[in-house]
Design a protein around this motif. Structure first.
Motif, short mmCIF file in Angstrom:
data_model
loop_
_atom_site.label_atom_id
_atom_site.label_comp_id
_atom_site.label_asym_id
_atom_site.label_seq_id
_atom_site.Cartn_x
_atom_site.Cartn_y
_atom_site.Cartn_z
N LEU A 142 30.41 -36.71 48.98
CA LEU A 142 31.31 -36.18 47.96
C LEU A 142 31.65 -34.72 48.21
O LEU A 142 32.79 -34.29 48.00
CB LEU A 142 30.67 -36.35 46.57
CG LEU A 142 30.48 -37.80 46.10
CD1 LEU A 142 29.74 -37.82 44.75
CD2 LEU A 142 31.83 -38.50 45.98
N ALA A 143 30.65 -33.96 48.66
CA ALA A 143 30.92 -32.56 48.99
C ALA A 143 31.91 -32.44 50.14
O ALA A 143 32.79 -31.58 50.16
CB ALA A 143 29.61 -31.84 49.32
N LEU B 223 39.63 -31.95 50.39
CA LEU B 223 40.70 -31.76 49.41
C LEU B 223 40.96 -30.28 49.17
O LEU B 223 42.13 -29.85 49.06
CB LEU B 223 40.32 -32.44 48.09
CG LEU B 223 40.20 -33.98 48.16
CD1 LEU B 223 39.73 -34.53 46.82
CD2 LEU B 223 41.53 -34.60 48.57
N LEU B 224 39.89 -29.50 49.10
CA LEU B 224 40.07 -28.06 48.93
C LEU B 224 40.78 -27.45 50.13
O LEU B 224 41.66 -26.58 49.97
CB LEU B 224 38.69 -27.40 48.73
CG LEU B 224 38.69 -25.88 48.53
CD1 LEU B 224 39.47 -25.51 47.28
CD2 LEU B 224 37.26 -25.35 48.45
N GLY C 189 35.31 -33.33 48.81
CA GLY C 189 35.79 -32.20 48.04
C GLY C 189 36.24 -31.05 48.92
O GLY C 189 37.26 -30.40 48.65
N ALA C 190 35.49 -30.80 50.00
CA ALA C 190 35.88 -29.73 50.91
C ALA C 190 37.20 -30.05 51.60
O ALA C 190 38.05 -29.17 51.81
CB ALA C 190 34.78 -29.51 51.94
#
Length: 549
Positions: A209-210, A216-217, A213-214
């Protein structure tokens, strides 16, 4: 003629655009990869540390509780056995010890009164056996140590974690102080292993998930950062394509905003410089055109006078004083040369201004070359190798200009005989003009079509205008063709003219082609040489092996 070139430029621009978008995509991908790598490294490091700390905490807590319970049971129950217990006593005590709060398997080893080794375990015949204890652990348990101030007991409790048939176990052993049996304990760590596996899965999901998320960021950051870069790239391409009024919208105070402001200032400065250069270029062209036009009127009168003088020179009456005859001949020659120069300058001005137009006709190439040679009395010096019936849609007058310059240049600066050959392909006609001179110096070849170029500074003046080959090349270009210059391996220079054959279309009622090109009615005969196809004086090309005018 210009449409294929425009199409090529459009294709090149589109290709550059695609490559630029690929580069931007690649930069975006690199940004996502960097963000992902950093996030992955941080998440894996944090998850690894958390897993290790939790693993040690769980195992240490379980292990400590089991060892304390085992040690207490050894002291309370195994310590109450006689020094030489029987097998039944060992079996009974092992069963009692296994019923402690930690629920581990127990194996007691001792010697009976007869000195025979007896065993007692908590699981019966198929329970915990001595073979299940690692050899290294048994050796450590049975090793007697010296009693000192720092070591109050000759025997210690030892433990070891092992994996049997895929199941982790904690195995420990010790001897009863003061004499008695040796006790071994085995505790399954499978529940703790399942808990740790669940923790590892949880940390792995958190890491995934991290990472997502990274990514997408990074995508969001890439869009924010690369969008101005993409706009800058598009603006730079537009500027390179000649749209000098291109400007970027500037917002913010960061480095990208400063870059956009710098680009706008550079574009503004470039637009001003280009405008100034275009204005000076237009002024120069107008000056040349006006000067050429103004010179035509007095030149017409001077030409008429020189023609009269030339007739008097050729007359047998001898009316001209022999003392001034050389001067008169010089005036006649220079007037003709000046007239040709003015005509060539006007033709060049039309090319530069983009006002030159084609008047297309269905031309028999062999007939056109024959007429060009015949009109200039070059039949004895030129060897023509061309089949009749090779037709092309060309401007006869401009083709005559090209041929007059190439053949006249070969006769004047090369060596006789000059050979002109014609070949035809499906879409082009190729005319080759070869002389038998010493060839063109290699350092001169790239400049033979330059205007007013002279290979030798010691001979700055020549009879030609220095514009002949340049005009010939422009006439080839306006047809969509090309002229190349090279040296033949057999000696001499070779000029190769390649022109598209074109497709003859029926004119509309206005006498214009569908593309707007003016076309004359086919006459079936070669065109007469035009004013820009003056023979010898206007074809100076520099193929003299040491001079190019």
């Amino acid at each position: 003629m210009t449409q294929p070139q425009g199409g090529l430029r459009g294709w090149s621009a589109a290709r550059r655009g695609r490559l630029s978008r690929l580069r931007l995509t690649s930069l975006r991908l690199r940004l996502v990869v960097v963000f992902g790598a950093v996030a992955l490294t941080a998440a894996v490091s944090a998850s690894g540390i958390a897993y290790w700390l939790n693993r040690e905490a769980v195992l240490t807590r379980t292990q400590g509780a089991v060892l304390r319970d085992f040690e207490q049971e050894m002291q309370n129950r195994a310590g109450s056995l006689p020094e030489h217990p029987s097998q039944d006593e060992l079996q009974h005590t092992a069963g009692q010890m296994a019923n402690s709060s930690q629920r581990f398997s127990v194996l007691l080893v001792g010697e009976d009164a007869d000195g025979k080794t007896v065993f007692g375990n908590s699981g019966g015949l198929n329970g915990f056996a001595l073979e299940d204890v690692p050899e290294s652990l048994r050796t450590a348990v049975n090793r007697q140590q010296d009693v000192t101030d720092g070591n109050k007991s000759p025997y210690h409790l030892y433990w070891q974690r092992v994996v049997t048939h895929g199941t982790p176990y904690l195995v420990a052993g010790t001897k009863v102080i003061g004499g008695g049996p040796t006790g071994y304990m085995r505790k399954s760590l499978e529940p703790e292993a399942k808990d740790l596996n669940s923790l590892a899965w949880s940390l792995g999901i958190a890491t995934g998930l991290a990472l997502i998320g990274a990514a997408l960021l990074a995508q969001a950051a890439g869009t924010t950062v690369l969008k101005p870069v993409h706009r800058l790239g598009v603006a730079a391409r537009e500027l390179g394509e000649g749209r000098f009024d291109t400007r970027l919208q500037v917002s913010g105070t960061d480095e990208l905003a400063d870059l956009s402001r710098t680009f706008n200032r550079a574009a503004e400065s470039l637009e001003k410089r280009v405008a100034d250069m275009a204005a000076r270029d237009d002024a120069s062209r107008r000056f040349v055109a006006d000067m050429s036009h103004e010179l035509r009127t007095p030149l017409t009168a001077i030409t008429a006078v020189t023609e009269v003088l030339e007739e008097e020179l050729d007359a047998e009456s001898g009316s001209i004083d022999p003392m001034i005859e050389p001067a008169v001949r010089l005036v006649v020659s220079e007037t003709r040369r000046l007239n040709n120069l003015v005509e060539n300058l006007m033709e060049v001005t039309r090319f530069d201004a983009g006002t030159a137009r084609l008047v297309l006709d269905d031309v028999d190439v062999a007939d056109q070359i024959t007429h060009c040679i015949d009109a200039r009395a070059w039949l004895d010096a030129v060897d023509l190798d061309a089949e009749r019936g090779i037709h092309a849609l060309l401007d006869p007058r401009r083709l005559d200009v090209i041929l007059a310059n190439l053949i006249g240049n070969a006769l004047k600066h090369g060596g006789s005989p000059v050979r002109v050959s014609v070949s035809a392909a499906d879409d082009a006609v190729v005319i080759s003009v070869r002389d038998h001179g010493p060839g063109i110096p290699e350092e001169v070849l790239p400049h033979v079509f330059d205007r007013f170029y002279k290979a030798s500074a010691s001979r700055p003046r020549s009879e030609g205008s220095g514009l002949g080959l340049s005009i010939a090349l422009e006439n080839a270009h306006i047809h969509g063709g090309e002229i190349t210059a090279a040296n033949s391996p057999e000696g001499g220079a070779v000029f190769t003219l390649r022109l598209p054959r074109g497709v003859l279309e029926e004119p509309d009622q206005d006498g214009e082609e569908a593309d707007g090109t003016v076309r004359s009615v086919p006459s079936g005969r070669p065109a007469q040489p035009g004013p820009s196809a003056q023979p010898v004086q206007s074809v100076q090309s520099g193929k003299d092996k040491g001079e190019v005018s």
